[in-house]
Design a protein around this motif. Structure first.
Motif, PDB file in Angstrom:
ATOM      1  N   GLY A  83       7.694  10.500  53.728  1.00  0.00           N
ATOM      2  CA  GLY A  83       8.383  11.625  54.352  1.00  0.00           C
ATOM      3  C   GLY A  83       8.050  12.974  53.748  1.00  0.00           C
ATOM      4  N   TYR A  84       6.945  13.046  52.963  1.00  0.00           N
ATOM      5  CA  TYR A  84       6.552  14.295  52.325  1.00  0.00           C
ATOM      6  C   TYR A  84       5.593  15.111  53.178  1.00  0.00           C
ATOM      7  N   GLY A  85       5.231  14.620  54.346  1.00  0.00           N
ATOM      8  CA  GLY A  85       4.203  15.251  55.162  1.00  0.00           C
ATOM      9  C   GLY A  85       2.847  14.725  54.734  1.00  0.00           C
ATOM     10  N   VAL A  86       2.382  15.183  53.588  1.00  0.00           N
ATOM     11  CA  VAL A  86       1.191  14.645  52.923  1.00  0.00           C
ATOM     12  C   VAL A  86       1.485  14.652  51.428  1.00  0.00           C
ATOM     13  N   GLU A  87       0.488  14.347  50.627  1.00  0.00           N
ATOM     14  CA  GLU A  87       0.665  14.366  49.177  1.00  0.00           C
ATOM     15  C   GLU A  87      -0.433  15.188  48.536  1.00  0.00           C
ATOM     16  N   ILE A  88      -0.117  15.766  47.399  1.00  0.00           N
ATOM     17  CA  ILE A  88      -1.170  16.439  46.644  1.00  0.00           C
ATOM     18  C   ILE A  88      -1.910  15.436  45.770  1.00  0.00           C
TER      19      ILE A  88
ATOM     20  N   ALA B  90      -3.528  23.058  50.545  1.00  0.00           N
ATOM     21  CA  ALA B  90      -3.201  24.433  50.916  1.00  0.00           C
ATOM     22  C   ALA B  90      -1.813  24.506  51.538  1.00  0.00           C
ATOM     23  N   ALA B  91      -1.513  23.579  52.441  1.00  0.00           N
ATOM     24  CA  ALA B  91      -0.212  23.587  53.116  1.00  0.00           C
ATOM     25  C   ALA B  91       0.922  23.274  52.146  1.00  0.00           C
ATOM     26  N   LEU B  92       0.744  22.268  51.313  1.00  0.00           N
ATOM     27  CA  LEU B  92       1.789  21.913  50.348  1.00  0.00           C
ATOM     28  C   LEU B  92       2.051  23.055  49.378  1.00  0.00           C
ATOM     29  N   CYS B  93       0.987  23.688  48.896  1.00  0.00           N
ATOM     30  CA  CYS B  93       1.158  24.774  47.929  1.00  0.00           C
ATOM     31  C   CYS B  93       1.864  25.969  48.552  1.00  0.00           C
ATOM     32  N   LEU B  94       1.450  26.371  49.724  1.00  0.00           N
ATOM     33  CA  LEU B  94       2.092  27.533  50.353  1.00  0.00           C
ATOM     34  C   LEU B  94       3.567  27.269  50.637  1.00  0.00           C
TER      35      LEU B  94
ATOM     36  N   GLU C 113       8.478  32.940  56.862  1.00  0.00           N
ATOM     37  CA  GLU C 113       7.097  33.430  56.771  1.00  0.00           C
ATOM     38  C   GLU C 113       6.150  32.299  56.397  1.00  0.00           C
ATOM     39  N   LYS C 114       6.552  31.479  55.432  1.00  0.00           N
ATOM     40  CA  LYS C 114       5.702  30.365  55.030  1.00  0.00           C
ATOM     41  C   LYS C 114       5.501  29.383  56.183  1.00  0.00           C
ATOM     42  N   ASN C 115       6.555  29.093  56.899  1.00  0.00           N
ATOM     43  CA  ASN C 115       6.440  28.169  58.023  1.00  0.00           C
ATOM     44  C   ASN C 115       5.533  28.725  59.111  1.00  0.00           C
ATOM     45  N   ALA C 116       5.614  30.020  59.353  1.00  0.00           N
ATOM     46  CA  ALA C 116       4.766  30.647  60.369  1.00  0.00           C
ATOM     47  C   ALA C 116       3.295  30.522  59.989  1.00  0.00           C
ATOM     48  N   VAL C 117       3.004  30.715  58.705  1.00  0.00           N
ATOM     49  CA  VAL C 117       1.617  30.555  58.244  1.00  0.00           C
ATOM     50  C   VAL C 117       1.149  29.118  58.454  1.00  0.00           C
ATOM     51  N   LEU C 118       1.998  28.156  58.096  1.00  0.00           N
ATOM     52  CA  LEU C 118       1.617  26.750  58.240  1.00  0.00           C
ATOM     53  C   LEU C 118       1.348  26.390  59.697  1.00  0.00           C
ATOM     54  N   LEU C 119       2.176  26.875  60.585  1.00  0.00           N
ATOM     55  CA  LEU C 119       1.955  26.574  62.003  1.00  0.00           C
ATOM     56  C   LEU C 119       0.649  27.180  62.494  1.00  0.00           C
ATOM     57  N   ASP C 120       0.327  28.379  62.008  1.00  0.00           N
ATOM     58  CA  ASP C 120      -0.952  28.993  62.369  1.00  0.00           C
ATOM     59  C   ASP C 120      -2.124  28.228  61.736  1.00  0.00           C
ATOM     60  N   MET C 121      -1.909  27.681  60.533  1.00  0.00           N
ATOM     61  CA  MET C 121      -2.954  26.876  59.903  1.00  0.00           C
ATOM     62  C   MET C 121      -3.232  25.624  60.726  1.00  0.00           C
ATOM     63  N   ALA C 122      -2.191  24.968  61.193  1.00  0.00           N
ATOM     64  CA  ALA C 122      -2.371  23.774  62.022  1.00  0.00           C
ATOM     65  C   ALA C 122      -3.116  24.118  63.311  1.00  0.00           C
ATOM     66  N   ALA C 123      -2.720  25.241  63.917  1.00  0.00           N
ATOM     67  CA  ALA C 123      -3.395  25.668  65.148  1.00  0.00           C
ATOM     68  C   ALA C 123      -4.861  26.014  64.874  1.00  0.00           C
ATOM     69  N   ALA C 124      -5.124  26.643  63.720  1.00  0.00           N
ATOM     70  CA  ALA C 124      -6.497  27.017  63.376  1.00  0.00           C
ATOM     71  C   ALA C 124      -7.366  25.781  63.154  1.00  0.00           C
ATOM     72  N   ILE C 125      -6.797  24.729  62.546  1.00  0.00           N
ATOM     73  CA  ILE C 125      -7.541  23.478  62.375  1.00  0.00           C
ATOM     74  C   ILE C 125      -7.969  22.946  63.744  1.00  0.00           C
ATOM     75  N   GLU C 126      -7.068  23.023  64.707  1.00  0.00           N
ATOM     76  CA  GLU C 126      -7.391  22.559  66.064  1.00  0.00           C
ATOM     77  C   GLU C 126      -8.420  23.467  66.731  1.00  0.00           C
TER      78      GLU C 126
ATOM     79  N   ALA D 233       5.708  22.043  57.620  1.00  0.00           N
ATOM     80  CA  ALA D 233       6.462  23.218  58.071  1.00  0.00           C
ATOM     81  C   ALA D 233       7.898  22.852  58.430  1.00  0.00           C
ATOM     82  N   ASP D 234       8.098  21.646  58.939  1.00  0.00           N
ATOM     83  CA  ASP D 234       9.438  21.207  59.342  1.00  0.00           C
ATOM     84  C   ASP D 234      10.304  20.764  58.165  1.00  0.00           C
ATOM     85  N   LEU D 235       9.682  20.482  57.014  1.00  0.00           N
ATOM     86  CA  LEU D 235      10.441  20.008  55.865  1.00  0.00           C
ATOM     87  C   LEU D 235      11.263  21.129  55.237  1.00  0.00           C
ATOM     88  N   ALA D 236      12.329  20.727  54.543  1.00  0.00           N
ATOM     89  CA  ALA D 236      13.162  21.707  53.851  1.00  0.00           C
ATOM     90  C   ALA D 236      12.357  22.390  52.753  1.00  0.00           C
TER      91      ALA D 236
END
Length: 416
Positions: free
Chosen positions: A377-382, A131-135, A24-37, A85-88
């Motif tokens: 390799g963290y994606g981004v950082e807080i 937002a992405a890191l927290c979720l 569920e969390k990954n699905a939200v993140l993918l939709d967030m990325a798409a929404a940014i675009e 979203a791809d990270l463990a």
């Protein structure tokens, strides 16, 4: 809503967010990325307004650069969210486990912190990244940007809210933006004890000082980046030149850019002038010690203040030192524990530097510019923690978790 109402809503939402399954969390993140675009035109339009206002107000080029969202940076933002979203998923990870002689099985398991608040200046990308890191780490995010980026932050938040709204299982209060950019609102957030579990300030010395003096909630300081590169006498000169130029000029407005170059005295006359010529050709102003001014007369004499300054600009302090001990002493005196680097072929010297330098990240034969959550390799950082508790250096998903001790028994009772 008031700041406290926002924080209370986040704390209530966390009861749901912390239990969300990874899918569920990954699905939200993918939709967030798409929404940014999808929202890119409105975000860029809002950013254009913010940038124009900042320039009209005489804001420094450094802050304008941090504020600006180009098409390339927007694409990088969406890519970073997909990387997260791809990270463990760190939640539920058993980091250690053992069985006691009495048969008790003890596990140390990662779980979310709760409500993570971030106060940030002129960095609208932080809105989406946090937002992405927290979720992904099962936390709720409370975001408070600066007035300088208000339009951009609101546009990004609209995109994120649109993505979250597509998922009935995810509360809207999982990610919230405090619209009030006032100092009073920031102070209220710093004192939201009982609702905020971690506050990360990302800004200049004034913000950090305010947080350190006023916060009653737990904090991790994303502090200044007075980063050094030490060129040892054993350095490969081509590598030394490449690292030096990259660390200063690739993006001077960020906290992992080199601000002071320390050079072994053996290289002062037959390597240093050439690299200073190259830096000057790139627009860098050189402020040097007496030896630097002697071997490269175009340098400005460095003041004591220069050694402690995070320029965030095309300005570089340069000092010639007798060797490793003096380089480390200089870093101990002026460094900010963000990122330090050495260029050396002598492995013993490199290992001594790594061991003795007090910093969250230490680099050997490479640029301080790699002090970055994405590069780690963290994606981004807080943020980049310049303290030692509870985390140090670039902060990724694991830094947004704590550890719970879970003890499994079969009826054991304690006698003593």
């Amino acid at each position: 809503m008031s700041v406290i109402e926002v924080c209370r809503a986040a704390a209530e939402a966390w009861a749901t967010v912390k239990c969300l399954p990874t899918a569920e969390k990954n699905a939200v993140l993918l939709d967030m990325a798409a929404a940014i675009e999808e929202h890119r035109p409105s975000i860029i339009e809002a950013n254009t307004v913010d940038v124009a206002a900042a320039r009209a107000a005489g804001v420094s080029a450094t802050l304008v650069d941090r504020l600006t969202l180009t098409d390339r940076r927007m694409a990088g933002l969406a890519k970073a969210i997909r990387t997260i979203a791809d990270l463990a998923d760190p939640v539920g990870e058993v980091v250690a486990g053992w069985t006691r002689p009495n048969g008790l099985l003890i596990e140390r398991v990662r779980e979310p912190l709760g409500v993570v608040a971030v106060i940030y200046e002129a960095r609208p990308n932080v809105t989406a990244e946090v937002a992405a890191l927290c979720l992904k780490s099962g936390n709720c995010a409370v975001l408070r940007g600066s007035s300088m980026a208000a339009a951009t932050n609101s546009a990004i938040m609209a995109a994120l809210a649109d993505a979250i709204a597509r998922h009935e299982a995810v509360p809207g209060a999982a990610v919230q933006l405090i619209a009030d950019p006032s100092r009073d609102a920031a102070l209220e957030l710093m004192r939201a004890k009982g609702y905020v579990d971690l506050l990360v300030p990302r800004g200049g010395p004034e913000l950090i000082d305010t947080v350190e003096r006023n916060a009653t909630v737990p904090t991790v300081i994303d502090g200044a980046g007075n980063c050094h590169v030490y060129i040892d006498g054993s350095a490969d000169r081509a590598v030394a030149t490449a690292v030096t130029v990259n660390a200063k000029t690739s993006r001077p407005s960020v906290c992992n850019a080199m601000e002071t170059l320390l050079v072994h005295e053996d290289l002062a006359r037959d390597w240093l002038p050439d690299v200073l010529d190259e830096l000057a050709a790139a627009g860098v102003e050189i402020r040097g010690c007496p030896t630097v001014c002697e071997v490269w007369p175009k340098a400005v004499r460095a003041s004591e203040q220069d050694w402690g300054t995070e320029y965030l600009d095309l300005v570089l302090a340069v000092r010639v030192v007798p060797g490793l001990d003096e380089a480390i002493a200089h870093i101990d005196r002026w460094g900010t524990a963000n990122a330090e680097a050495i260029v050396a072929r002598d492995i013993d010297v490199a290992r001594a530097f790594v061991t003795r330098v007090d910093s969250g990240s230490v680099f050997v034969n490479t640029s301080t510019r790699y002090s970055d959550g994405g590069e780690f390799g963290y994606g981004v950082e807080i943020g980049v923690s310049t303290q030692k508790l509870h985390v140090r250096g670039p902060m990724g998903l694991a830094a947004l978790t704590t550890v719970k001790n879970i003890v499994w028994g079969s009826g054991q009772t304690r006698v003593v």
